[in-house]
Structures are given as C-alpha cells and as structure tokens.
Design a protein around this motif. Structure first.
Motif, mmCIF file in Angstrom:
data_model
loop_
_atom_site.group_PDB
_atom_site.id
_atom_site.type_symbol
_atom_site.label_atom_id
_atom_site.label_comp_id
_atom_site.label_asym_id
_atom_site.label_seq_id
_atom_site.Cartn_x
_atom_site.Cartn_y
_atom_site.Cartn_z
ATOM 1 N N ASN A 554 -8.914 -21.678 -2.878
ATOM 2 C CA ASN A 554 -8.469 -22.946 -2.309
ATOM 3 C C ASN A 554 -6.960 -23.087 -2.324
ATOM 4 O O ASN A 554 -6.358 -23.551 -1.355
ATOM 5 C CB ASN A 554 -9.104 -24.115 -3.065
ATOM 6 C CG ASN A 554 -10.574 -24.267 -2.742
ATOM 7 O OD1 ASN A 554 -11.075 -23.657 -1.803
ATOM 8 N ND2 ASN A 554 -11.272 -25.070 -3.523
ATOM 9 N N TYR A 555 -6.329 -22.689 -3.433
ATOM 10 C CA TYR A 555 -4.884 -22.870 -3.573
ATOM 11 C C TYR A 555 -4.255 -21.556 -4.029
ATOM 12 O O TYR A 555 -4.739 -20.919 -4.968
ATOM 13 C CB TYR A 555 -4.571 -23.989 -4.582
ATOM 14 C CG TYR A 555 -5.281 -25.282 -4.253
ATOM 15 C CD1 TYR A 555 -4.772 -26.151 -3.287
ATOM 16 C CD2 TYR A 555 -6.485 -25.610 -4.875
ATOM 17 C CE1 TYR A 555 -5.440 -27.321 -2.968
ATOM 18 C CE2 TYR A 555 -7.152 -26.775 -4.552
ATOM 19 C CZ TYR A 555 -6.636 -27.630 -3.596
ATOM 20 O OH TYR A 555 -7.297 -28.777 -3.265
ATOM 21 N N VAL A 556 -3.180 -21.171 -3.362
ATOM 22 C CA VAL A 556 -2.510 -19.912 -3.662
ATOM 23 C C VAL A 556 -1.032 -20.188 -3.919
ATOM 24 O O VAL A 556 -0.365 -20.870 -3.133
ATOM 25 C CB VAL A 556 -2.663 -18.906 -2.501
ATOM 26 C CG1 VAL A 556 -1.788 -17.687 -2.732
ATOM 27 C CG2 VAL A 556 -4.121 -18.484 -2.349
ATOM 28 N N LEU A 557 -0.531 -19.658 -5.053
ATOM 29 C CA LEU A 557 0.889 -19.691 -5.379
ATOM 30 C C LEU A 557 1.412 -18.272 -5.200
ATOM 31 O O LEU A 557 0.937 -17.351 -5.865
ATOM 32 C CB LEU A 557 1.108 -20.177 -6.810
ATOM 33 C CG LEU A 557 0.406 -21.498 -7.187
ATOM 34 C CD1 LEU A 557 0.664 -21.835 -8.652
ATOM 35 C CD2 LEU A 557 0.874 -22.632 -6.298
ATOM 36 N N LEU A 558 2.367 -18.098 -4.310
ATOM 37 C CA LEU A 558 2.816 -16.762 -3.905
ATOM 38 C C LEU A 558 4.273 -16.548 -4.284
ATOM 39 O O LEU A 558 5.143 -17.340 -3.903
ATOM 40 C CB LEU A 558 2.630 -16.591 -2.392
ATOM 41 C CG LEU A 558 3.170 -15.326 -1.752
ATOM 42 C CD1 LEU A 558 2.447 -14.088 -2.290
ATOM 43 C CD2 LEU A 558 3.025 -15.400 -0.235
ATOM 44 N N GLY A 585 -4.190 -24.965 0.298
ATOM 45 C CA GLY A 585 -2.781 -25.114 -0.049
ATOM 46 C C GLY A 585 -2.113 -23.789 -0.326
ATOM 47 O O GLY A 585 -2.679 -22.953 -1.042
ATOM 48 N N LEU A 586 -0.919 -23.596 0.238
ATOM 49 C CA LEU A 586 -0.148 -22.362 0.030
ATOM 50 C C LEU A 586 1.283 -22.745 -0.320
ATOM 51 O O LEU A 586 1.947 -23.452 0.452
ATOM 52 C CB LEU A 586 -0.168 -21.493 1.293
ATOM 53 C CG LEU A 586 0.714 -20.251 1.259
ATOM 54 C CD1 LEU A 586 0.205 -19.253 0.223
ATOM 55 C CD2 LEU A 586 0.771 -19.586 2.634
ATOM 56 N N TYR A 587 1.769 -22.265 -1.471
ATOM 57 C CA TYR A 587 3.125 -22.566 -1.909
ATOM 58 C C TYR A 587 3.828 -21.250 -2.226
ATOM 59 O O TYR A 587 3.423 -20.509 -3.127
ATOM 60 C CB TYR A 587 3.092 -23.523 -3.117
ATOM 61 C CG TYR A 587 2.385 -24.812 -2.749
ATOM 62 C CD1 TYR A 587 3.043 -25.810 -2.043
ATOM 63 C CD2 TYR A 587 1.030 -24.988 -3.035
ATOM 64 C CE1 TYR A 587 2.392 -26.975 -1.655
ATOM 65 C CE2 TYR A 587 0.365 -26.140 -2.652
ATOM 66 C CZ TYR A 587 1.051 -27.127 -1.957
ATOM 67 O OH TYR A 587 0.397 -28.272 -1.560
ATOM 68 N N VAL A 588 4.860 -20.965 -1.419
ATOM 69 C CA VAL A 588 5.550 -19.683 -1.453
ATOM 70 C C VAL A 588 6.890 -19.863 -2.168
ATOM 71 O O VAL A 588 7.673 -20.769 -1.830
ATOM 72 C CB VAL A 588 5.791 -19.149 -0.021
ATOM 73 C CG1 VAL A 588 6.420 -17.773 -0.073
ATOM 74 C CG2 VAL A 588 4.477 -19.115 0.760
ATOM 75 N N PHE A 589 7.173 -19.004 -3.135
ATOM 76 C CA PHE A 589 8.412 -19.068 -3.917
ATOM 77 C C PHE A 589 9.232 -17.830 -3.585
ATOM 78 O O PHE A 589 8.785 -16.693 -3.824
ATOM 79 C CB PHE A 589 8.099 -19.140 -5.408
ATOM 80 C CG PHE A 589 7.260 -20.338 -5.769
ATOM 81 C CD1 PHE A 589 7.859 -21.502 -6.220
ATOM 82 C CD2 PHE A 589 5.878 -20.307 -5.641
ATOM 83 C CE1 PHE A 589 7.096 -22.620 -6.538
ATOM 84 C CE2 PHE A 589 5.107 -21.406 -5.956
ATOM 85 C CZ PHE A 589 5.720 -22.576 -6.403
#
Length: 802
Positions: A554-558, A585-589
């Motif tokens: 469901n949620y990915v922190l990349l 949800g996708l949050y790219v750092f």
C-alpha cells in the motif's frame, strides 16, 4: 508470427471458458462489436459458457451449459473464479487455450498472474489428459502463481511444485514431491475408510478396504450393479418423466444409508428430474472415490519413496511448477525418467535469459520424431527489468541481457498487451503509464473507498522529497558499488516511525532502495530506532527495487541514494519498477537536482515535481482520515530537512504516549468510580466520600509512566552495531542481527534518558543557547556485495501490536 493460434491448422473452434465469465453481461462486455448468437432462452443464459468462434469474421456463438451435479456435500461444489476479466485479458486467455505461441505483455498491475492462472485452469478442464509445465525466474513469482492455482477448481493431487522455496508458499500443505506422496497415501486411507462406510451401509460382508484393488472389485460387483438395477427399475416404470413420479427416485435409490450424513433432505420430492439429477450427483461422488483409488493403486505396489515420487512426477501430476534454474539443474534426470508435458507457461519471461528459456522447452525427448509440445505461453513485460548479467562485457557487447521474450517483441511477433491496471490509484499510475501505449485504469481504482481517501498525515498521495547533505556528506562508498546515504536512511526511517505513530499498520509499509549498501544501512537504522519498541515494529519489507519486482504494497518509501551521479536508475526499466510498487502512497527521497536533470527520467520526475520538494505532513489527522484524495489539508506542517523530521518524531512520540497515559488513567478512574458507586451507602459520611475526587497515588502514577516509557528505548545499550564486522564477510543471506539490551531507567525524568535517535543531542535553546543539531551517527559499514541489486530478504518482525 506463424506460430500464432490464428494461423495454426489445428486451431480450436469451440472453447469451454469454464468459469472465466462471471455472467452473461460480463460476456457481452468482452465481445462488443462482435455478432453474437445464442439459441438459449434468457433464463438459461447463465455460466458456464462455451463459445464457438467463426473461422472468418467477428461472429461467435455462445452455448450455455449446466455442469453435472457433483454430489450432495457442500465441499463437492466447485471453486469459481471471481476476477472480472477485461477484453484484452479474455483475448489472452483465448490465445492461451489454443495451440501455438502466445505472447502476453503485462504492464504493472494489469493482472498477468490472474490471466496465467485462468489459462492453466481452462487447459486443465478442457484437456484433462494433458500436462502443463509452469516455469518462472524466481521462487517468489512461482509461489505467488502457485498460491492462486491452489484456490482454483483443480484437484490438489494433480499439483506438484519442484525445487527449493516451496516453504514460502504460505500454506500448511506440502506440494513438494515427497509431500504429495504423503498426501496421496494419507488420502488413500481416507478414501478406503469411506469405502468401508459404504460397504457397511450396503450390508456387504468381507474385507473390501484392504487395498485399492479389493475396493475396485467391490465397486464393480456391488456398487455398479446396484446403480444399474436402480436405473433399470426407473426405466421399467416409465420412460423419462412419463409414468415416473418424484417419489420413485427416493424409493428406488440404493445408497440412502451412506448419504445419511449429507445435508437433509437429499431428495426434495418436488420434481422427478431434479431428484434424478441429485441421485446422479450422489453416484458421481461415489465413483470419484473409486476413480481416485484406481489412480493410487500404483503407490501401493511401489515400496520406496523414491519410486513413488518419480511415478508422481511422470504420471500422476498434471500441473508441475519449477524455476528455470531447477529445470537446468535437473534436465538430465527428468529426460532419463521419461518426463512428458504438453504445454509450457513461463511467467516473468522478460527476466529469463534466452538460454534459460530454451532449457525448459527441452525437458522431454521427441516421440517418433515429433515434439509433444502443443502450447508455449510467454507472459512478461519488456519495459521492466531484464535478466541480471553481472559481467559488463557480456551484458552490453554480447546483448545477453536481452530475453527471448524481448527479442520476439522487437521482431514484431504478435502479442496481446494488457491495457488496464488495477493496482495503483490514478495519480500514482501517471508516474509510469507514459511508458506504455495505452494503459488505463480498472473501474475499482476509481470507486473503492481506499482509492478515494487521502493518505492520513500527508498532504499528497506521492511526493519527491529533497534530501541535502548531512554534515557535509551525501552519498558514501565505503567499498566499490556499496553506496550508502545516511541522511536519506534517517529520513526514511523517521517517516516510517511517523506513519506508525499515526496508526498505519507496519505490514502496509515497504522501504525500497536502489542499492544494496543502502538496504543494509536502513536495516541497521530500523533495528536501532524501532527494533525493541512495539509502538513502531518493523516494516513488512526492506529490500532493493530489483528484488521487489512482482510485489506490491500500500505504501512505499523509496530512497534513491546517489548525490553525485544518477547511477543505474538511468535505466528507465528500473525506474518503472520503482514507481509501480505502491498502491496508495509513494514517497521518494533523493537529491532532486541530480535526478530531475536526467533526460531519460524526465517524464516521471516532471510529474513528481508538481508537488513541493519539502515534506508536507498533517500530524493532527487521525487514522484513517475522511479527507478525500486530491483535497489539501487546511493546516500542514512543512519539514525542511532530515534533522527537523527527526526532532519532530521525537516530540510527536511523547505527545502520543502522553495521550495514551491520560486515556489509560481516565479509564481507570471511570472503572474505580463505577465499582465504588455499586456499593450501598449506609451513612452520609460514606456518600460524601464517594463524591470526593479520587486522587491517584503519586508513586503509582510515577511507576505507570516509567513502565510505559522505559521499555522501548530507555538507556539503550547497543550490544553491537556492526562496527566490528570484517568487510566482505557478510551478505544478504547472512545478515547479522545485533541484539539491543534494555536497561530500565531509574529516573522519572525519562526525557533525559530516552533517545529515539541516539546520535542526536537534544537540548533546549535555554540549555545550549544553540539551534538544534541533527544526527551525527556513523553506522557500521556492512559487508560488500558487488551486485548492486542484492538478494531479497524480508525483515522478520515480531508480532505487530496493532
């Protein structure tokens, strides 16, 4: 192109689609523009359907039919498909059922596995004597495919899964060779017990349950003879419905006692044909028992486990699954045993080397100079990651990373491209659908509540967060190709902790990165920040993008790691995999300036840059939120950098714990007041005492607070962070788990003792006179794995305390 089913001489005109269509309306939706003919009246137009296709033109004839009654018991009812297939998926299933070569291109989330499973199911029922071989590149993909096959209407005695990795199936049943042999032997005893019950119900003497052979004689001389007598008595009384009454079936039926444990009444007595159909279903149930026992006779004759396992592989199993590596290792033995199969289906075909694709095609010897193979079905996506070739010369100059699937696509071989995705919400799908010709969304993506609701605590569904150097350091390379970025690792873990404090489930969150070194670093940070704190726990998976292909969450922190150059993310296929793993949800750092200026990545990063590059959070929202997706919150907190996020999570944690403590105290106060009010008051003094506010014992209050806050983090004594590891000695398969010893605090002022980020020195401005200073921790350098992608290894968290 000549191997396409439309050009094959033995093309199948009438296909039994079994349970592929959910109803007649679903069938009509998939053949819009076709001239459809159906002679059955509207009330009879119910599944299952057979479809007869015209040799030329777009005409087709739909033939509804009724499945034979399987028996009176609830478990006799066949399992049915529940997936509403799209027109392109139906075309892929139709092509797969026909002889020849079938190519299916499946973009992320388009249901490649569902299509593969339904093709296997239709072949199994249309051609019960044919055997199908399933091949995938990885054990993970094979297990995902096999798990769906288990839930179809396929007898599990015909299923076999070869090779290692079977333990990852997620089922209590053992589908390995010896596991299936044990199942057959145990099932044989169960069936013989049923035969004994049938014998007793018929009043037949003798030991007919000794072996499968004696049971077969019992069926021939006792069971079939009684059934034939039943049929002759009905025929003698009348022909068909003429002269027969509904009560005749019940009166003449010879197996009443045996079916006394079935749901009653077995015969309703309303209509003759209905009761006759029920009687035939009961007889089919009995005959199925004897048919299985006849198949199991060979297992009685063979005495060794090896012989039984080989017989199962060569004769009994109808659907055999293995990886391409296992096929290469065991080819000689399989050919020697006389292994035979009629159809082969390859999932993840775009990730399989050309030579690995050819080997499974050659696991059997030709018969009379002709190959027995009838169908070759290749399913994959050439826009995602190719086969892994570690030697750069072979990879680039010999073009060995090109799979046979990709070669066929480049040569223009006819392929079916699935065109609707059902994984990601529409905004996330726009990050990767530009790579495909026509990739739309399935209706449920636009209708289901989880897709219409915003992500709690975040202003946006996806965001590219800029991460600057920390203490002058961005990416680091302690060993060749072992890239790490401490600032991004800390930022990602802080966001994970923030999500857990809001109420997100840990199994819904996955942390991905593009390099092996960063994966190890993030695992170390998670172990130190969250390892012994049940409030946080572990995310479901911490792994690399390469190893997460084929999975979703469901949620990915990349974390993209690199701060000097783009690195191997310049390969657009890796970018497509990274952007398509998240559902909600996708949050790219990343270092925005580096990746935004890369020409190959422009379409995706142009979309990402529509949102601010500072993290926008809404800590006041409660999980789950009622805010609709696309609606910005009234008040959002803007996080400028990683140290600020770390400090915020530290303070937010105490706020959450404080609320929990107050809630707990209020509950105790209410319970105590209720218990006291339950007593009878005999004097005004006692009544006055009850009205007096109850003050909690200060010592008890102190003890409760310390018990709540001391356990997760207080005075962490790290028994080993990996600094003493010898470079080059650890790997993905042998990650060293370092225990963290908890020393209970002896001081109530836990704010001085508790450090959720041990490398951060937390001081107020009055104490230090300086602004907050962020982390300075230098985590251990994990050992080197020159492979930049790394091995998949899921974190095994303790039981989540949600």
């Amino acid at each position: 192109g000549e191997a396409h089913y439309s050009k094959m001489p033995d093309r199948i005109e009438t296909i039994d689609f079994n349970d592929t269509f959910l109803d007649a309306e679903h069938l009509l939706e998939n053949f819009l523009g076709h001239e459809i003919k159906c002679d059955a009246p509207p009330e009879k137009q119910v599944k299952p359907f057979k479809i007869k296709f015209a040799e030329k033109g777009a005409g087709l004839e739909v033939i509804p039919y009724t499945l034979p009654n399987p028996g009176p018991y609830p478990y006799n009812k066949p399992k049915e498909n529940s997936v509403k297939f799209t027109p392109t998926q139906i075309e892929a299933i139709k092509a797969g059922c026909n002889p020849g070569l079938t190519m299916v291109v499946g973009p992320p989330g388009t249901g490649k596995t569902d299509v593969a499973v339904q093709i296997i199911n239709n072949i199994y029922h249309n051609f019960p004597n044919q055997r199908t071989l399933i091949v995938t590149h990885s054990n993970q993909a094979l297990n995902q495919l096999f798990q769906k096959i288990i839930h179809l209407d396929i007898d599990e005695r015909h299923l076999l899964r070869l090779g290692h990795g079977e333990e990852g199936l997620g089922t209590d049943k053992d589908f390995s060779k010896y596991g299936r042999v044990n199942y057959i032997l145990a099932h044989r005893l169960e069936l013989l017990t049923e035969v004994g019950r049938l014998q007793k119900s018929l009043g037949v003497s003798g030991d007919v349950t000794y072996t499968c052979e004696t049971a077969g004689y019992f069926n021939l001389y006792q069971v079939k003879s009684r059934w034939e007598e039943f049929q002759s008595r009905l025929k003698k009384k009348g022909s068909g419905t003429e002269g027969n009454e509904a009560s005749d079936v019940k009166e003449f039926f010879p197996f009443h006692v045996y079916f006394s444990n079935a749901p009653q009444p077995v015969f309703k007595g309303d209509a003759y044909l209905e009761d006759l159909d029920t009687a035939e279903g009961c007889y089919r149930h009995i005959q199925k028992i004897f048919d299985q026992l006849e198949e199991f006779r060979a297992f009685e004759l063979m005495r060794s486990g090896l012989d039984r396992a080989n017989y199962l592989l060569v004769k009994e199993a109808k659907i055999i699954a293995m990886t391409c590596t296992h096929a290469a290792l065991t080819r000689r033995n399989l050919v020697k045993l006389g292994f035979r199969y009629d159809n082969i289906l390859m999932e993840e075909a775009a990730q399989i080397l050309e030579i690995e694709t050819f080997i499974p095609l050659l696991l059997q010897e030709p018969e009379d100079g002709h190959n027995r193979l009838k169908r070759v079905i290749l399913i994959g996506d050439h826009h995602q990651l190719p086969p892994v070739i570690k030697n750069m010369a072979f990879q680039k100059y010999s073009n060995m990373e090109q799979s046979l699937f990709t070669r066929f696509i480049r040569l223009g071989v006819t392929a079916v491209e699935l065109d609707r995705q059902g994984r990601s919400r529409e905004s996330l799908a726009n990050l990767y659908n530009w790579r495909y010709k026509k990739l739309g969304n399935l209706p449920h993506v636009l209708k289901r509540p989880e897709y219409l609701t915003a992500n709690t605590g975040f202003s946006f569904d996806y965001q590219l967060v800029n991460v600057e150097d920390f203490n002058g350091v961005g990416e680091s390379e302690p060993n060749p190709y072992f890239y790490q970025n401490l600032a991004e690792a800390e930022y990602v873990v802080a966001v994970f902790m923030y999500m857990r404090l809001l109420g997100y489930k840990s199994e819904e969150i996955t942390i991905l990165t593009t390099y092996n070194g960063q994966k190890h670093l993030i695992r170390d940070v998670v172990k130190q920040r969250c390892g012994d704190n049940p409030v946080f726990g572990f995310p479901k998976t911490i792994t690399t993008v390469d190893r997460y292909q084929g999975s979703q969450n469901n949620y990915v922190l990349l974390s993209l790691v690199r701060t000097r150059t783009v690195g191997h993310l310049r390969d657009v296929r890796r970018l497509i995999v990274a952007m398509s793993r998240a559902r909600l949800g996708l949050y790219v750092f990343a270092r925005v300036g580096i990746f935004a200026n890369c020409y190959e990545l422009t379409p995706a990063f142009k979309q990402l840059l529509k949102h601010p590059t500072d993290m926008h959070i809404c800590p006041d929202e409660s999980y789950p939120t009622n805010r609709a997706t696309g609606v910005l919150p009234t008040a959002a907190k803007i996080i400028k950098d990683m140290p600020e996020m770390s400090k915020f999570v530290y303070d937010f944690y105490y706020q959450v714990i404080e609320r929990l403590m107050k809630s707990r105290q209020e509950e105790e106060r209410v319970v105590l007041a209720a218990e006291t009010a339950a007593h009878r008051f005999k004097t005004p003094t006692e009544a006055k005492t009850i009205d007096t506010p109850i003050e909690e014992d200060p010592e008890k209050k102190k003890k409760n607070l310390e018990e709540t806050l001391s356990q997760p983090f207080l005075a962490i004594d790290d028994a080993g962070t990996g600094d003493d590891r010898e470079a080059g000695n650890s790997s993905d398969e042998e990650d060293v788990v370092h225990p963290i010893r908890i020393i209970p605090s002896q001081n109530l002022d836990v704010r001085e003792e508790f450090q959720p980020f041990p490398h951060v020195k937390y001081e107020t401005q009055e104490e230090s006179g300086e602004e907050f200073v962020g982390p300075t921790m230098n985590l251990a350098q994990e050992s080197v794995d020159a492979d930049m992608s790394g091995e998949t290894e899921e974190v095994n968290p303790p039981q989540d305390s949600n």
